[in-house]
Design a protein around this motif. Structure first.
Motif, mmCIF file in Angstrom:
data_model
loop_
_atom_site.group_PDB
_atom_site.id
_atom_site.type_symbol
_atom_site.label_atom_id
_atom_site.label_comp_id
_atom_site.label_asym_id
_atom_site.label_seq_id
_atom_site.Cartn_x
_atom_site.Cartn_y
_atom_site.Cartn_z
ATOM 1 N N THR A 396 26.768 41.942 19.272
ATOM 2 C CA THR A 396 28.175 42.303 19.048
ATOM 3 C C THR A 396 29.094 41.956 20.220
ATOM 4 O O THR A 396 30.296 42.060 20.100
ATOM 5 C CB THR A 396 28.310 43.810 18.739
ATOM 6 N N GLY A 397 28.539 41.591 21.374
ATOM 7 C CA GLY A 397 29.429 41.241 22.489
ATOM 8 C C GLY A 397 28.718 41.308 23.823
ATOM 9 O O GLY A 397 27.494 41.443 23.891
ATOM 10 N N LYS A 405 23.998 41.321 27.176
ATOM 11 C CA LYS A 405 24.632 41.345 25.864
ATOM 12 C C LYS A 405 24.462 42.734 25.262
ATOM 13 O O LYS A 405 23.599 43.517 25.672
ATOM 14 C CB LYS A 405 23.976 40.310 24.951
ATOM 15 N N ASP A 424 27.519 36.035 19.724
ATOM 16 C CA ASP A 424 27.991 37.147 18.914
ATOM 17 C C ASP A 424 27.827 36.788 17.436
ATOM 18 O O ASP A 424 28.169 35.672 17.032
ATOM 19 C CB ASP A 424 29.473 37.427 19.183
#
Ligand code: 5AD
Ligand code: SF4
Length: 450
Positions: A396-397, A405, A424
């Motif tokens: 997710t980011g 991450k 992502d």
């Protein structure tokens, strides 16, 4: 020279309180304002427009609004000294419930907009600038809002999508039926189109939102399970979730779908509020403890690894030691992966606020501490239970540390892992190495095709 077709750049700061529905609504407000030239400001200090998207669910949440308005007034005065105008807008459930009072009590506030009227923000802002006309919009039907809001601009690989709003359940402690109005479901075609648009912009996981999301029904009579089935057919959409559900409307087709549809994630937020039948009745929850256990048993038969989360209220009027012990017992028997628990907060206009047997604050605090200790332990145990397993994690980011991450397991756990290459939106297989109460640490095992 200024391009007359292009509005001058202005800055909006939106502060969001409360539930995911408000998070969704704040995004939609941002989208409504973008065509007017508003870019998002990271802080309120230098914003031309500040919106507080408020929550009315408990007293504390409401009090925050007035103290925040006090702070904003200082910015407004400072900016006025610099020749700049600042528009202060109050949105959300406090706006709906106490709009007139806010305008009376807080002269720094320029406009008040309830949750069903966000599409009218441009008109309200213009009126506030001209200092003419009504400064309060508190429409009470959700239809207009959804029809009039522009297309979405998601900023990540996960997104909320509101499919249902309002509540007809009238739990005796709750303000939602008064602030968000009657149950309203969006047409399935609109939901599917919004989902497709999100996916086209890179979203891989969608969480359907509704105050009573499982009360969803499409025009054709399809329930939430039917809607989820249709959404699952969008090829690039990898994961589906929904919240918040009421036990009364957890239908067998929804339970069965958890066993049949791999895109439907094995996680369910199902508020129970209390483990005492007497208190559930006084809360007007319309179900008993046996019914809750029965849903949990059927869910676990359909999907044995399903993780459950819930909400509890302690210190509801009339709650005895014995009633509270029944709540502890229910928590022990079910075993929750995560949970929210609150002290009962009397809300003006709700039946429970007038009930006899209001519980003192020290008793509420004691009960809350005991319950949270139990639930915290359950959450730690649930997370620790994943150590050594390989889980599919949606990236997710970026993580908190450089080179790290961040991702999400099927059970909605946060995972941090070191990896420069994962993009992502990828779904990667991670071996879980460590766990704390709030997150996991993983390491890359093997890339999966998603
Ligand atoms: N006091 C305390 N908690 C409340 N909730 C709703 N109303 C109240 C109240 N008056 C809690 C419920 C609900 C969650 C969103 O907030 O547990 O599920
Ligand atoms: Fe409030 Fe009960 Fe409706 Fe949930 S179901 S929003 S707790 S009235």
């Amino acid at each position: 020279m200024d391009d007359p077709a292009k509005p001058a750049l202005k800055r909006v700061f939106i502060e969001t309180y409360g539930c995911q529905m408000n998070v969704y609504d704040s995004e939609r407000m941002r989208d409504v304002l973008a065509p007017l030239g508003y870019a998002v400001a990271p802080k309120p200090d230098d914003a031309d427009l500040v919106i507080l998207n408020t929550c009315h669910i408990r007293e504390k949440a409401t009090e925050k609004v007035y103290s925040e308005i006090g702070r904003l007034r200082v910015h407004k005065e400072r900016r006025a000294g610099e020749g700049k105008t600042t528009t202060i807008a109050i949105a959300g459930c406090v706006a709906q419930a106490e709009g007139e009072e806010i305008l009376r009590r807080a002269p720094a506030v320029d406009l008040v907009v309830g949750p069903q009227a966000y599409h009218r923000l441009p008109e309200l802002i213009a009126r506030a600038a001209r200092k003419t006309g009504d400064r309060l919009a508190a429409d009470f039907t959700a239809q207009g809002k959804f029809d009039a809001l522009p297309a979405r601009a998601p900023d990540g690989v996960t997104a909320f999508l509101s499919v249902q709003e309002g509540c007809d359940k009238f739990c005796t402690f709750c303000v939602v039926p008064y602030t968000r109005g009657a149950e309203f479901s969006r047409p399935a075609a609109d939901v599917l189109a919004e989902a497709q648009a999100l996916v086209d912009r890179g979203v891989r996981e969608i969480t359907l939102l509704g105050q009573n999301v499982n009360a969803y029904h499409s025009e054709g009579g399809d329930g939430l399970a039917g809607l989820l089935e249709r959404l699952a057919r969008i090829p690039e959409l990898a994961r589906l979730r929904y919240m918040t559900s009421h036990p009364l409307e957890v239908t067998q087709d929804l339970i069965s779908l958890h066993g049949a549809e791999p895109k439907l994630m094995p996680f369910l937020h199902l508020p129970v509020q209390s483990g005492s039948d007497r208190i559930l009745k006084a809360m007007n929850r319309k179900h008993d403890v046996v019914h809750y256990h029965d849903i949990v048993a059927r869910l676990r038969r359909a999907r044995p690894d399903i993780a459950l989360s819930t909400d509890f209220i302690v210190g509801f009027p009339g709650e005895s030691d014995q009633d509270f012990e029944a709540t502890m017992e229910l928590a022990r028997e079910v075993g929750f992966a995560s949970a929210f628990s609150f002290k009962y907060s009397p809300r003006p206009g709700t039946p429970a606020a007038l009930m006899h047997g209001q519980v003192g604050d020290s008793v509420k605090s004691e009960r809350l501490a005991r319950l949270q200790e139990l639930l915290g332990g359950q959450q730690r145990a649930f997370n620790a239970g994943k150590i050594g397993l390989s889980l599919p994690v949606l990236v997710t980011g970026k993580g908190r540390v450089a080179g790290q991450k961040h991702g999400r397991t099927p059970y909605l756990q946060s995972v941090h892992f070191a990896d420069e290459t994962a993009r992502d939106g990828d779904i990667v297989s991670l071996r879980i190495k460590a766990a704390s109460q709030n997150s996991l640490t993983g390491e890359r095992a093997a890339q999966e095709a998603a």
